[in-house]
Design a protein around this motif. Sequence first.
Motif, PDB file in Angstrom:
ATOM      1  N   SER A 144       0.839  -1.207   0.000  1.00  0.00           N
ATOM      2  CA  SER A 144       0.000   0.000   0.000  1.00  0.00           C
ATOM      3  C   SER A 144       0.870   1.252   0.000  1.00  0.00           C
ATOM      4  O   SER A 144       0.543   2.254  -0.643  1.00  0.00           O
ATOM      5  N   ASP A 168      -7.631  -4.302  -2.009  1.00  0.00           N
ATOM      6  CA  ASP A 168      -7.558  -5.027  -0.733  1.00  0.00           C
ATOM      7  C   ASP A 168      -8.933  -4.823  -0.097  1.00  0.00           C
ATOM      8  O   ASP A 168      -9.140  -3.980   0.780  1.00  0.00           O
ATOM      9  N   ASP A 173      -6.229  -0.090   2.942  1.00  0.00           N
ATOM     10  CA  ASP A 173      -5.592   0.971   3.740  1.00  0.00           C
ATOM     11  C   ASP A 173      -5.404   2.265   2.965  1.00  0.00           C
ATOM     12  O   ASP A 173      -4.965   3.254   3.537  1.00  0.00           O
ATOM     13  N   ASP A 249      -3.765  -1.553  -5.698  1.00  0.00           N
ATOM     14  CA  ASP A 249      -3.221  -2.107  -4.454  1.00  0.00           C
ATOM     15  C   ASP A 249      -3.993  -3.396  -4.158  1.00  0.00           C
ATOM     16  O   ASP A 249      -5.189  -3.496  -4.471  1.00  0.00           O
TER      17      ASP A 249
END
Length: 386
Positions: A144, A168, A173, A249
Amino acid sequence: MTILFEPNRQWAAHLTPLLGAGVHTVARSEDLRRLLTDLPAEPLVVVGPTTPATVALEVAALQRLRRPALGVVLLRERLDMETMAQALRSGVREAVDAHDTAAVQSACSRSLEVSRQLTGAAAPTAAEARIVTVFSAKGGCGKSTLATNLAVCLADGGRHRVCLVDLDLAFGDVGIMLQLAPDRGIADLVASRDRIDAGLVRALLTPYAPGVDVLLAPVGPTEAERIDRDLVVAVLAAVRTMADYVVIDTPAHFSEAVLAALDVTDVHVLVATPDVPALKNLRIAMDMLDLLGLGKDNRLVVLNRSDAKVGLSGADIERVLQSRTTGHIPSSRDVPISINRGTPIVVDKPSHPVSKAIRDLASGAIAQQATARGGRWQRARSGGGR
Ligand SMILES: Nc1ncnc2c1ncn2[C@@H]1O[C@H](COP(=O)(O)OP(=O)(O)OP(=O)(O)O)[C@@H](O)[C@H]1O
Ligand SMILES: [Mg+2]
């Protein structure tokens, strides 16, 4: 890049990170004039809230004919109708409330887009965005961190459009790392899964910095479960039509969403840290990718925290991985500090060795791979096969 004219240090420090990487900040009119002469292709001047409005009006009026691609965005602590009308008459593109960070970023993005159109840098056509997926086979390797910083670097202060997608899905995040409000994101597409298109996805993007828009992950794992492979495929097909780069990500396992992303990825960025479990897991992941026929010739292995003194030499690492490593990002406590501040280190500390390593990776190996894939795309589209 962008020129920020703001003599007040506090305002300058507040605004600089909002404007993306590589902002030139000036406090005096003569410095602004010099920079405009030295940097004839600079697309945007942001006139900060404590600068007299007349400066913005003068720059806009003067450059309007000489340099029509230059945009001027005026920020004010309080906006009144008269300033607004005067500004727009002089050719200022937007006048915005300086306290409204989302409005400041959107105004800058719009202005950069206008400049891009005026300089003839054509908007990408469908299927032109390069997809860069950041993956690792072990959690906590720095995916991330790398994805957020890469997105900012690839946007190059607004010269390119980058869509950062947080796949994710259960524990994303990106929103926290960039301090974005989780008002909207990929989860809002579940209800419209059969009619996903660019318009629908665009409405769910959260602007971060000039050129960077983010499609946020759901706020919790329950919503994440409703996002399946087909939905991710449709989302990526849509974002691909509206950006120059899509940066993805991922979680540290081959979820359905990850497989869907890897399938359409142009540059696979595989991250490992210099410890045996991370390296071994990455080797296994690479074997899996080989089996799936994914990314053998467009894979970059990036070693994060590469200078950590852990008894493994570069040669040991490449032997375990059976692969060359491309990027080497040093370890620094400034990385978690920047994350805790909610600002990517490439923005927070542009000359930091970590920032330099990530910038070099973006402008070097990633840009090269992306361009090479571009050639393949062009050939495929003209019938030459991919
Ligand atoms: N180069 C670095 N130097 C120091 N700390 C780092 C570096 N890169 C990442 N970190 C730290 O490592 C931690 C994990 O980073 P990050 O969240 O980016 O990893 P991740 O691979 O996305 O993790 P997850 O698999 O949980 O999603 C963070 O606390 C981050 O600050
Ligand atoms: Mg992560």
